[in-house]
Design an enzyme around this catalytic site. Sequence first.
Site, PDB file in Angstrom:
ATOM      1  N   SER A   1       0.820  -1.210   0.000  1.00  0.00           N
ATOM      2  CA  SER A   1       0.000   0.000   0.000  1.00  0.00           C
ATOM      3  C   SER A   1       0.851   1.256   0.000  1.00  0.00           C
ATOM      4  O   SER A   1       0.338   2.351  -0.208  1.00  0.00           O
ATOM      5  CB  SER A   1      -0.852   0.070   1.263  1.00  0.00           C
ATOM      6  OG  SER A   1      -1.316  -1.167   1.650  1.00  0.00           O
TER       7      SER A   1
ATOM      8  N   HIS B   1      -1.432  -2.777  -6.842  1.00  0.00           N
ATOM      9  CA  HIS B   1      -2.096  -2.421  -5.594  1.00  0.00           C
ATOM     10  C   HIS B   1      -3.605  -2.514  -5.782  1.00  0.00           C
ATOM     11  O   HIS B   1      -4.218  -1.640  -6.407  1.00  0.00           O
ATOM     12  CB  HIS B   1      -1.658  -1.003  -5.176  1.00  0.00           C
ATOM     13  CG  HIS B   1      -2.202  -0.563  -3.880  1.00  0.00           C
ATOM     14  ND1 HIS B   1      -2.424   0.753  -3.573  1.00  0.00           N
ATOM     15  CD2 HIS B   1      -2.586  -1.265  -2.787  1.00  0.00           C
ATOM     16  CE1 HIS B   1      -2.917   0.835  -2.350  1.00  0.00           C
ATOM     17  NE2 HIS B   1      -3.019  -0.371  -1.855  1.00  0.00           N
TER      18      HIS B   1
ATOM     19  N   ASN C   1      -2.997   6.050  -1.236  1.00  0.00           N
ATOM     20  CA  ASN C   1      -2.862   6.243   0.210  1.00  0.00           C
ATOM     21  C   ASN C   1      -2.275   7.594   0.602  1.00  0.00           C
ATOM     22  O   ASN C   1      -2.439   8.030   1.733  1.00  0.00           O
ATOM     23  CB  ASN C   1      -2.076   5.091   0.819  1.00  0.00           C
ATOM     24  CG  ASN C   1      -2.987   3.895   0.976  1.00  0.00           C
ATOM     25  OD1 ASN C   1      -4.104   4.026   1.464  1.00  0.00           O
ATOM     26  ND2 ASN C   1      -2.541   2.738   0.517  1.00  0.00           N
TER      27      ASN C   1
ATOM     28  N   GLU D   1      -3.900  -0.044  -8.780  1.00  0.00           N
ATOM     29  CA  GLU D   1      -2.851   0.970  -8.954  1.00  0.00           C
ATOM     30  C   GLU D   1      -1.584   0.215  -9.388  1.00  0.00           C
ATOM     31  O   GLU D   1      -1.135  -0.696  -8.688  1.00  0.00           O
ATOM     32  CB  GLU D   1      -2.641   1.663  -7.595  1.00  0.00           C
ATOM     33  CG  GLU D   1      -2.148   3.078  -7.670  1.00  0.00           C
ATOM     34  CD  GLU D   1      -2.102   3.735  -6.275  1.00  0.00           C
ATOM     35  OE1 GLU D   1      -2.093   3.024  -5.240  1.00  0.00           O
ATOM     36  OE2 GLU D   1      -2.057   4.970  -6.227  1.00  0.00           O
TER      37      GLU D   1
HETATM   38  N1  CAA Z   1     -17.314  -9.940  -2.075  1.00  0.00           N
HETATM   39  C1  CAA Z   1     -18.297  -9.852  -2.974  1.00  0.00           C
HETATM   40  N2  CAA Z   1     -19.246  -8.900  -2.959  1.00  0.00           N
HETATM   41  C2  CAA Z   1     -19.201  -7.996  -1.978  1.00  0.00           C
HETATM   42  C3  CAA Z   1     -18.200  -8.017  -0.978  1.00  0.00           C
HETATM   43  C4  CAA Z   1     -17.226  -9.040  -1.050  1.00  0.00           C
HETATM   44  N3  CAA Z   1     -16.215  -9.145  -0.183  1.00  0.00           N
HETATM   45  N4  CAA Z   1     -18.411  -6.963  -0.134  1.00  0.00           N
HETATM   46  C5  CAA Z   1     -19.493  -6.312  -0.587  1.00  0.00           C
HETATM   47  N5  CAA Z   1     -19.982  -6.931  -1.702  1.00  0.00           N
HETATM   48  C6  CAA Z   1     -21.130  -6.541  -2.507  1.00  0.00           C
HETATM   49  C7  CAA Z   1     -22.439  -6.842  -1.794  1.00  0.00           C
HETATM   50  O1  CAA Z   1     -22.875  -8.135  -2.096  1.00  0.00           O
HETATM   51  C8  CAA Z   1     -23.351  -5.782  -2.357  1.00  0.00           C
HETATM   52  O2  CAA Z   1     -23.886  -6.179  -3.574  1.00  0.00           O
HETATM   53  P1  CAA Z   1     -25.330  -5.613  -4.052  1.00  0.00           P
HETATM   54  O3  CAA Z   1     -25.207  -4.114  -4.078  1.00  0.00           O
HETATM   55  O4  CAA Z   1     -25.528  -6.210  -5.390  1.00  0.00           O
HETATM   56  O5  CAA Z   1     -26.269  -6.118  -3.004  1.00  0.00           O
HETATM   57  C9  CAA Z   1     -22.433  -4.608  -2.646  1.00  0.00           C
HETATM   58  O6  CAA Z   1     -21.088  -5.118  -2.687  1.00  0.00           O
HETATM   59  C10 CAA Z   1     -22.558  -3.572  -1.549  1.00  0.00           C
HETATM   60  O7  CAA Z   1     -22.297  -4.184  -0.296  1.00  0.00           O
HETATM   61  P2  CAA Z   1     -23.133  -3.937   1.032  1.00  0.00           P
HETATM   62  O8  CAA Z   1     -24.555  -3.662   0.686  1.00  0.00           O
HETATM   63  O9  CAA Z   1     -22.823  -5.048   1.974  1.00  0.00           O
HETATM   64  O10 CAA Z   1     -22.480  -2.675   1.727  1.00  0.00           O
HETATM   65  P3  CAA Z   1     -22.121  -1.255   1.099  1.00  0.00           P
HETATM   66  O11 CAA Z   1     -23.199  -0.721   0.234  1.00  0.00           O
HETATM   67  O12 CAA Z   1     -21.595  -0.431   2.201  1.00  0.00           O
HETATM   68  O13 CAA Z   1     -20.903  -1.580   0.127  1.00  0.00           O
HETATM   69  C11 CAA Z   1     -18.561  -1.448  -0.045  1.00  0.00           C
HETATM   70  C12 CAA Z   1     -19.743  -2.164   0.591  1.00  0.00           C
HETATM   71  C13 CAA Z   1     -18.511  -1.776  -1.549  1.00  0.00           C
HETATM   72  C14 CAA Z   1     -17.313  -2.006   0.627  1.00  0.00           C
HETATM   73  C15 CAA Z   1     -18.720   0.091   0.157  1.00  0.00           C
HETATM   74  O14 CAA Z   1     -18.941   0.343   1.509  1.00  0.00           O
HETATM   75  C16 CAA Z   1     -17.515   0.858  -0.278  1.00  0.00           C
HETATM   76  O15 CAA Z   1     -17.291   1.089  -1.458  1.00  0.00           O
HETATM   77  N6  CAA Z   1     -16.687   1.283   0.693  1.00  0.00           N
HETATM   78  C17 CAA Z   1     -15.435   1.969   0.441  1.00  0.00           C
HETATM   79  C18 CAA Z   1     -14.401   0.961   0.072  1.00  0.00           C
HETATM   80  C19 CAA Z   1     -13.058   1.590  -0.158  1.00  0.00           C
HETATM   81  O16 CAA Z   1     -12.864   2.788  -0.118  1.00  0.00           O
HETATM   82  N7  CAA Z   1     -12.063   0.732  -0.408  1.00  0.00           N
HETATM   83  C20 CAA Z   1     -10.717   1.145  -0.590  1.00  0.00           C
HETATM   84  C21 CAA Z   1      -9.998   1.055   0.715  1.00  0.00           C
HETATM   85  S1  CAA Z   1      -8.339   1.558   0.569  1.00  0.00           S
HETATM   86  C22 CAA Z   1      -7.535   0.190   0.086  1.00  0.00           C
HETATM   87  O17 CAA Z   1      -8.021  -0.883   0.009  1.00  0.00           O
HETATM   88  C23 CAA Z   1      -6.119   0.387  -0.244  1.00  0.00           C
HETATM   89  C24 CAA Z   1      -5.159   0.455   0.843  1.00  0.00           C
HETATM   90  O18 CAA Z   1      -3.984   0.346   0.543  1.00  0.00           O
HETATM   91  C25 CAA Z   1      -5.477   0.702   2.246  1.00  0.00           C
END
Ligand code: CAA
Length: 287
Positions: free
Chosen positions: A121, A142, A192, A154
């Site tokens: 990251s 990434h 990040n 990324e």
């Molecule tokens: N596998 C498969 N499908 C998944 C899943 C998983 N692990 N997690 C969520 N989903 C699907 C759900 O089934 C759901 O599908 P439908 O809309 O068709 O029902 C959809 O994604 C939405 O999920 P939820 O309804 O459970 O919850 P939500 O609306 O809050 O969405 C989320 C979940 C997609 C994670 C959303 O909250 C989101 O986009 N959050 C931000 C995520 C983000 O910013 N990620 C980057 C983090 S930084 C990083 O990773 C890099 C680093 O280096 C730190």
Amino acid sequence: MAKIQKVGVLGAGTMGNGIAQVFAQAGTPVSVVDTFPGALEKAKATIEKSVRKVAEKAGKSPDEEARAVLGRIAFGAETGAFEGCDLVVEAIVEDLPAKVAAFRAIDAVAPAGAILASNTSSISITRIAAATKRPASVVGMHFMNPVPVMKLVEIIRGQLTSDETAAAVVEASKAVGKIPVEASDFPGFVSNRVLMPMINEAIFCLHEGVAKAEAIDEVMKLGMNHPIGPLALADLIGNDVCLAILEVLQRDLGDDKYRPCPLLRRMVAAGLLGRKTGRGFFDYAKR
Ligand code: CAA
């Protein structure tokens, strides 16, 4: 470069599982390696749950899809499993000495022409590549959490990464339905460097009593249209991972504007790491 035929993934944590899943879903055989006791059993269960969700959404049979995808993934504890891989993606702990040791081990077993990618990251790809005898074939891939859902990969070139290597991982990312975006080898890259100061500032707001955790997250969700608030996002990423990234940003960019909030340090010391431990800024046991 020929199409990637077989992929290795080192590390069966949240990111490693997701990376293995997306390659296997796209039809590629994958070898997942982790030496941590119990990690592989947990990985299988996590991948199965996620594949079922994806299958249901796509109108496919969850049973058949889970059988097919898991049938393409071999789980093991020995890096010898990477012998036949064209691409090995490392997704272990965010710590340079651990990554250097991992890349030495992978370099020793992966075929001469194989690409070695890190899902780091924030850590320098150039420094990781220097641990191998093939720095031109080392690159950053990434992925974002949750990997099966998030579109971005990324792509980071180290100082010596070849054009051929970068082009191959761009193609490999597209082949699994992701959108690759290139960034240079600076601490935290783009994702990040931009995301972590926001999360850290949200933690400072909580630390200084500007607002309660729920209110901070509501402001960013309702006011800025973020899907989840920054504190919930820290819990999703892992508070230990956020701390490690902020430390890299502060040290390697030499700027105290990235200093981790003392509350984040205290939470990590207390084991309040977020979703993976059941408690972070929010309590997941109750949800
Ligand atoms: N596998 C498969 N499908 C998944 C899943 C998983 N692990 N997690 C969520 N989903 C699907 C759900 O089934 C759901 O599908 P439908 O809309 O068709 O029902 C959809 O994604 C939405 O999920 P939820 O309804 O459970 O919850 P939500 O609306 O809050 O969405 C989320 C979940 C997609 C994670 C959303 O909250 C989101 O986009 N959050 C931000 C995520 C983000 O910013 N990620 C980057 C983090 S930084 C990083 O990773 C890099 C680093 O280096 C730190």
